[in-house]
Motif scaffolding. Structure first.
Motif, mmCIF file in Angstrom:
data_model
loop_
_atom_site.group_PDB
_atom_site.id
_atom_site.type_symbol
_atom_site.label_atom_id
_atom_site.label_comp_id
_atom_site.label_asym_id
_atom_site.label_seq_id
_atom_site.Cartn_x
_atom_site.Cartn_y
_atom_site.Cartn_z
ATOM 1 N N GLU A 116 0.820 -1.219 0.000
ATOM 2 C CA GLU A 116 0.000 0.000 0.000
ATOM 3 C C GLU A 116 0.850 1.264 0.000
ATOM 4 O OE1 GLU A 116 -0.547 -1.827 4.253
ATOM 5 O OE2 GLU A 116 -0.274 -2.536 2.193
ATOM 6 N N GLU A 117 2.044 1.182 0.583
ATOM 7 C CA GLU A 117 2.952 2.333 0.559
ATOM 8 C C GLU A 117 3.491 2.566 -0.847
ATOM 9 O OE1 GLU A 117 5.343 2.801 4.599
ATOM 10 O OE2 GLU A 117 5.387 0.712 3.927
ATOM 11 N N ILE A 118 3.764 1.484 -1.562
ATOM 12 C CA ILE A 118 4.249 1.593 -2.939
ATOM 13 C C ILE A 118 3.156 2.226 -3.806
ATOM 14 C CG2 ILE A 118 5.007 0.297 -4.969
ATOM 15 C CD1 ILE A 118 6.112 -1.827 -3.062
ATOM 16 N N LYS A 119 1.922 1.761 -3.644
ATOM 17 C CA LYS A 119 0.810 2.294 -4.434
ATOM 18 C C LYS A 119 0.569 3.764 -4.114
ATOM 19 C CE LYS A 119 -3.901 1.274 -5.917
ATOM 20 N NZ LYS A 119 -5.068 0.364 -5.786
ATOM 21 N N ALA A 120 0.624 4.111 -2.840
ATOM 22 C CA ALA A 120 0.409 5.510 -2.433
ATOM 23 C C ALA A 120 1.482 6.417 -3.024
ATOM 24 C CB ALA A 120 0.400 5.618 -0.908
ATOM 25 N N GLU A 121 2.722 5.930 -3.067
ATOM 26 C CA GLU A 121 3.816 6.721 -3.642
ATOM 27 C C GLU A 121 3.612 6.896 -5.144
ATOM 28 O OE1 GLU A 121 7.356 8.952 -3.478
ATOM 29 O OE2 GLU A 121 6.027 8.226 -1.889
ATOM 30 N N PHE A 122 3.190 5.844 -5.812
ATOM 31 C CA PHE A 122 2.900 5.930 -7.252
ATOM 32 C C PHE A 122 1.823 6.968 -7.526
ATOM 33 C CE2 PHE A 122 -0.192 4.647 -10.508
ATOM 34 C CZ PHE A 122 0.597 4.746 -11.649
ATOM 35 N N ASP A 175 -1.523 -1.184 -11.947
ATOM 36 C CA ASP A 175 -1.530 -2.627 -12.190
ATOM 37 C C ASP A 175 -0.759 -3.028 -13.442
ATOM 38 O OD1 ASP A 175 -3.265 -1.628 -14.067
ATOM 39 O OD2 ASP A 175 -4.986 -2.864 -13.478
ATOM 40 N N LYS A 176 -0.260 -2.037 -14.192
ATOM 41 C CA LYS A 176 0.545 -2.326 -15.378
ATOM 42 C C LYS A 176 2.043 -2.094 -15.134
ATOM 43 C CE LYS A 176 -3.072 -3.101 -18.019
ATOM 44 N NZ LYS A 176 -3.377 -4.458 -18.529
ATOM 45 N N LEU A 177 2.401 -1.665 -13.927
ATOM 46 C CA LEU A 177 3.807 -1.406 -13.631
ATOM 47 C C LEU A 177 4.618 -2.694 -13.655
ATOM 48 C CD1 LEU A 177 3.704 1.125 -10.637
ATOM 49 C CD2 LEU A 177 4.051 1.632 -13.063
ATOM 50 N N THR A 178 5.845 -2.597 -14.102
ATOM 51 C CA THR A 178 6.744 -3.746 -14.067
ATOM 52 C C THR A 178 7.270 -3.932 -12.640
ATOM 53 O OG1 THR A 178 8.723 -2.433 -14.525
ATOM 54 C CG2 THR A 178 7.466 -3.229 -16.438
ATOM 55 N N GLU A 179 7.830 -5.084 -12.399
ATOM 56 C CA GLU A 179 8.439 -5.325 -11.087
ATOM 57 C C GLU A 179 9.604 -4.373 -10.848
ATOM 58 O OE1 GLU A 179 7.401 -7.199 -8.499
ATOM 59 O OE2 GLU A 179 5.634 -7.417 -9.785
ATOM 60 N N LYS A 221 9.750 1.241 -4.345
ATOM 61 C CA LYS A 221 10.060 0.707 -3.014
ATOM 62 C C LYS A 221 11.362 1.311 -2.487
ATOM 63 C CE LYS A 221 9.426 -3.695 -2.020
ATOM 64 N NZ LYS A 221 9.619 -5.177 -1.893
ATOM 65 N N THR A 222 12.357 1.434 -3.367
ATOM 66 C CA THR A 222 13.626 2.044 -2.980
ATOM 67 C C THR A 222 13.429 3.498 -2.571
ATOM 68 O OG1 THR A 222 14.879 0.593 -4.457
ATOM 69 C CG2 THR A 222 15.952 2.639 -3.787
ATOM 70 N N SER A 223 12.564 4.193 -3.314
ATOM 71 C CA SER A 223 12.277 5.597 -3.001
ATOM 72 C C SER A 223 11.611 5.739 -1.628
ATOM 73 C CB SER A 223 11.378 6.191 -4.090
ATOM 74 O OG SER A 223 11.040 7.520 -3.796
ATOM 75 N N VAL A 224 10.648 4.864 -1.346
ATOM 76 C CA VAL A 224 9.974 4.891 -0.040
ATOM 77 C C VAL A 224 10.958 4.536 1.073
ATOM 78 C CG1 VAL A 224 8.143 3.872 1.376
ATOM 79 C CG2 VAL A 224 7.716 4.361 -1.040
ATOM 80 N N ALA A 225 11.805 3.538 0.809
ATOM 81 C CA ALA A 225 12.816 3.156 1.797
ATOM 82 C C ALA A 225 13.770 4.307 2.073
ATOM 83 C CB ALA A 225 13.587 1.931 1.308
ATOM 84 N N SER A 226 14.028 5.095 1.025
ATOM 85 C CA SER A 226 14.907 6.269 1.176
ATOM 86 C C SER A 226 14.313 7.284 2.152
ATOM 87 C CB SER A 226 15.070 6.936 -0.185
ATOM 88 O OG SER A 226 16.377 7.046 -0.534
#
Length: 360
Positions: A166-172, A291-295, A302-307
């Protein structure tokens, strides 16, 4: 040419020695003296930093980064440098023996390069002498820098698994257009050299050339020929100005905005960025969907959120140290000053004093 720098940290394999003079730091009379001698400008749990110690670090930073001395002449930014210096000095004590060994290897390589360059660059020798920075001290600072980069990278990797879907989606969803896949042609007329920051031509001159180029294209001119003749973007001029099927998030703001909003198939009015003026034609644009994003895309987010989590961690560590910085007071205004004095008589930050996006 059109991309932001991807990381604020230098690769250890690359060494850029900038020959710049360190901005003189205001002396502090009557302040507390440190146990090892010198004015104490910061205290924290477990230690203190003297002006002499920090000035050596500042000299090292000015060698590694040409803009560091300019920024450190601004009290608020200098205070941040001092805090970062303390935090990194404390945290690198936690690195493993293996990482410490790698940092030492990097420092040994730096030492050889530094000594070689000093043989032919008297300005560098003078910079270090003026900052009372020995080769041994510069190498020690470089080792600490390498160690902190290792610590920073390891901590970032440690935090990545804590990032939830959900954090990845929110960042997107903050900037979904950054993932739009766009093909765009452009011809760049520079106003500024991105490597040196020097002016190439005035805005008026660049805009006039850009409008002339647009008129030629509107009249049926060939993109490939005109890009070779006029474009000053080395990354695309030999390819008809084309950037094909690229995600827009890596482009500088003005170019990205135009690429995401300009009508497809239309040559727009010249767009101004920090590089100059761009004559642009968006050839295709595919809107992104989560839902079309690549891994790979998701991993990047995810790296950006981790940052962000990492920066929060570092801020918390800084708070734990209870750092108190005491810088000399800024000089008082001249007694001859008056309310009617011209605004130009007062110091002010110029546009060039602030960091800007630059080419890779």
């Amino acid at each position: 040419m059109l991309h932001h720098k991807s990381m604020p940290y230098r690769r250890l394999a690359t060494l850029t020695l900038a020959l710049v003079m360190l901005v003189a730091l205001i002396s502090a009379c009557g302040k507390k003296e440190g146990a090892a001698g010198g004015t104490v400008i910061a205290t924290y749990k477990g230690g203190e930093v003297t002006e002499k110690e920090f000035n050596k670090y500042a000299t090292f930073q000015s060698i590694m980064n040409p803009q560091a001395s300019m920024y450190m002449s601004i009290p608020q930014i200098k205070e941040q440098f001092i805090k970062q210096y303390i935090v990194s000095k404390v945290l690198i004590k936690d690195i493993s023996k293996e990482e410490d060994k790698k940092a030492q290897t990097a420092a040994d390589s730096f030492k050889k390069q530094l000594e070689e360059i000093m043989k032919t660059e008297p300005d560098l020798k003078k910079l270090m002498a003026d900052g009372d920075l020995s080769v041994k001290e510069a190498v020690a600072h470089y080792k600490d820098l390498a160690a902190f980069q290792s610590y920073y990278a390891a901590k970032g990797e440690e935090l990545k698994p804590t990032v939830k879907e959900e954090e990845i989606k929110a960042e997107f969803e903050k900037n979904p257009s950054d993932f739009n896949v766009i093909s765009v042609r452009h011809i760049l007329i520079k106003t500024t050299d991105p490597q040196t920051g020097d002016a190439v031509r005035t805005d008026e001159e660049a805009l006039k050339i850009a409008k002339d180029v647009k008129a030629k294209l509107d009249a049926g001119g060939d993109w490939k020929e005109l890009a070779k003749q006029y474009s000053e973007d080395d990354g695309s001029k030999e390819n008809g100005g084309l950037y094909e099927n690229q995600k827009s998030g890596g482009w500088v703001a003005a170019f990205k905005e135009a690429a995401n909003t300009q009508a497809v198939g239309v040559i727009g009015e010249p767009v101004q960025s920090e590089y100059g003026y761009h004559v642009m034609k968006v050839e295709s644009r595919v809107a992104a969907a989560y839902d079309k994003l690549t891994e790979a895309d998701k991993d990047g987010i995810k790296t950006s959120v981790a940052s962000v989590k990492l920066n929060e961690f570092l801020t918390a560590e800084q708070d734990k140290l209870e750092i108190k910085v005491t810088l000399p007071a800024e000089p008082s205004p001249s007694a001859s000053g008056s309310p009617s004095a011209s605004p130009s008589a007062s110091p002010s930050a110029s546009p060039s004093a602030s960091p800007s996006a630059s080419a890779k």
